[in-house]
Design a protein around this motif. Structure first.
Motif, PDB file in Angstrom:
ATOM      1  N   SER A  70       1.118  -0.987   0.276  1.00  0.00           N
ATOM      2  CA  SER A  70      -0.355  -0.210   0.418  1.00  0.00           C
ATOM      3  C   SER A  70       0.893   1.286   0.179  1.00  0.00           C
ATOM      4  O   SER A  70      -0.130   2.170  -0.781  1.00  0.00           O
ATOM      5  CB  SER A  70      -1.321  -0.083   1.265  1.00  0.00           C
ATOM      6  OG  SER A  70      -1.890  -1.574   1.024  1.00  0.00           O
ATOM      7  N   ASP A  71       2.028   1.525  -0.004  1.00  0.00           N
ATOM      8  CA  ASP A  71       2.616   2.415   0.825  1.00  0.00           C
ATOM      9  C   ASP A  71       2.413   2.717  -0.922  1.00  0.00           C
ATOM     10  O   ASP A  71       3.308   3.899  -1.076  1.00  0.00           O
ATOM     11  CB  ASP A  71       3.474   1.917   1.151  1.00  0.00           C
ATOM     12  CG  ASP A  71       3.865   1.397   2.364  1.00  0.00           C
ATOM     13  OD1 ASP A  71       2.974   2.110   3.336  1.00  0.00           O
ATOM     14  OD2 ASP A  71       4.591   1.115   3.530  1.00  0.00           O
ATOM     15  N   LEU A  72       3.080   2.313  -1.660  1.00  0.00           N
ATOM     16  CA  LEU A  72       3.275   2.374  -2.965  1.00  0.00           C
ATOM     17  C   LEU A  72       2.134   2.920  -3.825  1.00  0.00           C
ATOM     18  O   LEU A  72       2.889   4.365  -4.647  1.00  0.00           O
ATOM     19  CB  LEU A  72       3.522   1.172  -4.179  1.00  0.00           C
ATOM     20  CG  LEU A  72       5.128  -0.011  -3.287  1.00  0.00           C
ATOM     21  CD1 LEU A  72       5.146  -1.087  -4.134  1.00  0.00           C
ATOM     22  CD2 LEU A  72       6.531   0.891  -3.820  1.00  0.00           C
ATOM     23  N   GLY A  73       1.684   2.849  -3.238  1.00  0.00           N
ATOM     24  CA  GLY A  73       0.446   3.631  -3.513  1.00  0.00           C
ATOM     25  C   GLY A  73      -0.216   5.125  -2.796  1.00  0.00           C
ATOM     26  O   GLY A  73      -1.246   5.868  -3.096  1.00  0.00           O
ATOM     27  N   ASN A  74       0.724   5.592  -2.302  1.00  0.00           N
ATOM     28  CA  ASN A  74      -0.034   6.389  -0.188  1.00  0.00           C
ATOM     29  C   ASN A  74       0.385   7.982  -1.496  1.00  0.00           C
ATOM     30  O   ASN A  74       1.954   7.562  -2.430  1.00  0.00           O
ATOM     31  CB  ASN A  74       1.327   6.641   0.504  1.00  0.00           C
ATOM     32  CG  ASN A  74       0.274   5.768   1.363  1.00  0.00           C
ATOM     33  OD1 ASN A  74      -0.444   5.087   1.164  1.00  0.00           O
ATOM     34  ND2 ASN A  74       0.702   6.062   2.618  1.00  0.00           N
ATOM     35  N   VAL A  75      -0.602   9.112  -1.865  1.00  0.00           N
ATOM     36  CA  VAL A  75      -0.334   9.906  -2.450  1.00  0.00           C
ATOM     37  C   VAL A  75       0.620  11.323  -2.000  1.00  0.00           C
ATOM     38  O   VAL A  75       0.979  11.971  -2.379  1.00  0.00           O
ATOM     39  CB  VAL A  75      -1.971  10.283  -2.753  1.00  0.00           C
ATOM     40  CG1 VAL A  75      -2.590   9.664  -3.738  1.00  0.00           C
ATOM     41  CG2 VAL A  75      -1.796  11.022  -1.638  1.00  0.00           C
ATOM     42  N   THR A  76       0.820  10.782  -0.251  1.00  0.00           N
ATOM     43  CA  THR A  76       1.300  12.061   0.127  1.00  0.00           C
ATOM     44  C   THR A  76       3.381  11.452   0.767  1.00  0.00           C
ATOM     45  O   THR A  76       3.397  10.605   0.515  1.00  0.00           O
ATOM     46  CB  THR A  76       0.974  12.913   1.321  1.00  0.00           C
ATOM     47  OG1 THR A  76      -0.078  11.597   2.156  1.00  0.00           O
ATOM     48  CG2 THR A  76      -0.488  13.672   0.810  1.00  0.00           C
TER      49      THR A  76
ATOM     50  N   MET B  32       1.004   2.824  -9.940  1.00  0.00           N
ATOM     51  CA  MET B  32       1.274   1.632  -8.732  1.00  0.00           C
ATOM     52  C   MET B  32      -0.456   1.988  -8.288  1.00  0.00           C
ATOM     53  O   MET B  32      -0.991   0.865  -8.758  1.00  0.00           O
ATOM     54  CB  MET B  32       1.268   2.485  -7.562  1.00  0.00           C
ATOM     55  CG  MET B  32       1.539   0.772  -6.806  1.00  0.00           C
ATOM     56  SD  MET B  32       1.840  -0.465  -6.809  1.00  0.00           S
ATOM     57  CE  MET B  32       1.022  -2.497  -6.371  1.00  0.00           C
ATOM     58  N   ASN B  33      -1.479   3.124  -8.257  1.00  0.00           N
ATOM     59  CA  ASN B  33      -3.227   2.698  -7.886  1.00  0.00           C
ATOM     60  C   ASN B  33      -3.980   2.689  -9.474  1.00  0.00           C
ATOM     61  O   ASN B  33      -4.593   1.633  -9.469  1.00  0.00           O
ATOM     62  CB  ASN B  33      -3.015   3.895  -7.261  1.00  0.00           C
ATOM     63  CG  ASN B  33      -2.815   4.993  -6.181  1.00  0.00           C
ATOM     64  OD1 ASN B  33      -3.027   3.952  -5.190  1.00  0.00           O
ATOM     65  ND2 ASN B  33      -2.694   6.068  -5.850  1.00  0.00           N
ATOM     66  N   ALA B  34      -3.388   2.800 -10.576  1.00  0.00           N
ATOM     67  CA  ALA B  34      -4.143   2.432 -11.674  1.00  0.00           C
ATOM     68  C   ALA B  34      -3.569   1.359 -12.118  1.00  0.00           C
ATOM     69  O   ALA B  34      -4.276   0.453 -13.047  1.00  0.00           O
ATOM     70  CB  ALA B  34      -3.163   3.611 -13.006  1.00  0.00           C
ATOM     71  N   THR B  35      -2.715   0.680 -12.090  1.00  0.00           N
ATOM     72  CA  THR B  35      -2.244  -0.900 -11.962  1.00  0.00           C
ATOM     73  C   THR B  35      -2.823  -1.376 -11.549  1.00  0.00           C
ATOM     74  O   THR B  35      -3.271  -2.296 -11.433  1.00  0.00           O
ATOM     75  CB  THR B  35      -0.662  -1.130 -11.560  1.00  0.00           C
ATOM     76  OG1 THR B  35      -0.141   0.192 -12.420  1.00  0.00           O
ATOM     77  CG2 THR B  35      -0.429  -2.395 -12.004  1.00  0.00           C
TER      78      THR B  35
ATOM     79  N   PHE C 272      -8.621   3.625  -3.507  1.00  0.00           N
ATOM     80  CA  PHE C 272      -8.809   5.196  -2.013  1.00  0.00           C
ATOM     81  C   PHE C 272      -7.769   4.505  -1.405  1.00  0.00           C
ATOM     82  O   PHE C 272      -7.331   3.646  -0.934  1.00  0.00           O
ATOM     83  CB  PHE C 272      -9.614   4.138  -0.874  1.00  0.00           C
ATOM     84  CG  PHE C 272     -11.346   4.933  -1.386  1.00  0.00           C
ATOM     85  CD1 PHE C 272     -11.743   5.804  -0.637  1.00  0.00           C
ATOM     86  CD2 PHE C 272     -12.269   3.529  -2.370  1.00  0.00           C
ATOM     87  CE1 PHE C 272     -12.838   5.941  -2.078  1.00  0.00           C
ATOM     88  CE2 PHE C 272     -13.418   3.678  -2.486  1.00  0.00           C
ATOM     89  CZ  PHE C 272     -13.791   5.186  -2.786  1.00  0.00           C
ATOM     90  N   PRO C 273      -6.242   5.519  -1.899  1.00  0.00           N
ATOM     91  CA  PRO C 273      -4.978   4.818  -1.043  1.00  0.00           C
ATOM     92  C   PRO C 273      -5.399   4.767   0.382  1.00  0.00           C
ATOM     93  O   PRO C 273      -6.114   5.630   0.717  1.00  0.00           O
ATOM     94  CB  PRO C 273      -3.976   5.718  -1.815  1.00  0.00           C
ATOM     95  CG  PRO C 273      -4.986   6.371  -2.904  1.00  0.00           C
ATOM     96  CD  PRO C 273      -5.941   6.055  -2.937  1.00  0.00           C
ATOM     97  N   ALA C 274      -4.461   4.233   1.104  1.00  0.00           N
ATOM     98  CA  ALA C 274      -4.146   4.246   2.779  1.00  0.00           C
ATOM     99  C   ALA C 274      -4.386   5.246   3.764  1.00  0.00           C
ATOM    100  O   ALA C 274      -5.022   5.748   3.976  1.00  0.00           O
ATOM    101  CB  ALA C 274      -3.285   3.355   2.911  1.00  0.00           C
ATOM    102  N   ASP C 275      -3.821   6.371   2.620  1.00  0.00           N
ATOM    103  CA  ASP C 275      -3.630   8.037   3.311  1.00  0.00           C
ATOM    104  C   ASP C 275      -4.753   9.169   2.856  1.00  0.00           C
ATOM    105  O   ASP C 275      -5.055   9.696   2.896  1.00  0.00           O
ATOM    106  CB  ASP C 275      -2.311   8.209   2.827  1.00  0.00           C
ATOM    107  CG  ASP C 275      -2.156   8.614   1.530  1.00  0.00           C
ATOM    108  OD1 ASP C 275      -2.471   8.426   0.466  1.00  0.00           O
ATOM    109  OD2 ASP C 275      -1.103   9.412   1.304  1.00  0.00           O
ATOM    110  N   VAL C 276      -5.655   8.671   1.779  1.00  0.00           N
ATOM    111  CA  VAL C 276      -6.833   8.985   1.446  1.00  0.00           C
ATOM    112  C   VAL C 276      -8.420   8.821   2.036  1.00  0.00           C
ATOM    113  O   VAL C 276      -8.497   9.637   3.152  1.00  0.00           O
ATOM    114  CB  VAL C 276      -6.699   9.200  -0.685  1.00  0.00           C
ATOM    115  CG1 VAL C 276      -8.448   9.570  -0.423  1.00  0.00           C
ATOM    116  CG2 VAL C 276      -5.963   8.733  -0.777  1.00  0.00           C
TER     117      VAL C 276
END
Length: 226
Positions: free
Chosen positions: A45-51, A71-74, A119-123
């Motif tokens: 999930s860290d690969l998809g965090n946006v901040t 990452m999130n698109a993949t 929904f990334p983990a930090d979103v």
């Protein structure tokens, strides 16, 4: 009898999903710097965090993923491929309650990937965690049930490999949620929990496309009509 065109497309969807997801883990991770991405320390999930910043109070780690959008698109594309593969191979995968239960659980896992990607983990951590539970919980339960599928079905013919992958995934899931890395790190243990399901769908896709499968399927249908 040839495999129907829709089922061929479904099998290809399953085959493509696995290297796509694995490649994203590698490529997006390589874009990290200061510190570098660690498969042992960092979650998928860290690969998809946006901040960028320190993430997770229980296991603090610095997260900064420049290619988080990729990452999130993949992850979202992986969800679509898994769902398409499940639906398009629905009939040729076999029949019976166990097979249908496996397919239903795979669809739930696909929904989990979709939630994790959107929904990334930090979103939205709650929806992201729900996605993870669908993947590692229901998806791996489906993998275990697949090992109990009738031997006459494509799923049943992979029974030994399926059982090995299922037990590995379930052990990884248990240890990951217990935050126990056993030398692999907690991040490494998450991969032990997640990757087997994708490896299995890839193997099933390859099995469905093999000429031997077509021949056995045609023989079974002929016997059933006699």
């Amino acid at each position: 009898m040839d495999l129907p065109r829709t089922a061929r497309i479904g099998a290809l969807c399953w085959i493509v999903a696995t290297p796509l997801f694995l490649a994203a883990n590698v490529v997006v991770g390589l874009r990290w710097s200061g510190p570098a991405f660690s498969w042992a320390e960092h979650n998928i999930s860290d690969l998809g965090n946006v901040t960028c910043g320190i993430w997770n109070s229980s296991r603090p780690r610095y997260v900064c993923s420049p290619w988080h959008d990729a990452m999130n698109a993949t992850v979202l594309l992986t969800a679509l491929l898994l769902a398409a593969g499940t639906l398009l191979t629905w009939r040729v995968a076999g029949s019976g309650r166990r097979v249908r239960a496996v397919q239903s659980l795979l669809l739930l896992a696909a929904i989990g990937y979709a939630l994790a990607g959107v929904f990334p983990a930090d979103v939205d951590e709650n929806l992201h965690v729900l996605g993870a539970l669908l993947i590692m919980g229901f998806g791996n339960l489906g993998l275990l049930l697949a090992a109990l599928a009738p031997g006459s079905t494509p799923l049943g013919r992979l029974r030994a490999r399926t059982l090995a992958l299922a037990l590995t995934a379930l052990a990884g899931t248990t240890l990951f949620f217990a935050q126990q890395g056993l030398g692999l790190g907690v991040g490494g243990m998450e991969r032990v929990a997640v990757f087997p399901l994708l490896l299995w769908t890839c193997a099933v896709g390859i099995t469905l496309l093999r000429p031997a499968h077509h021949a056995s399927r045609s023989t079974a249908e002929t016997d059933a009509r006699q």
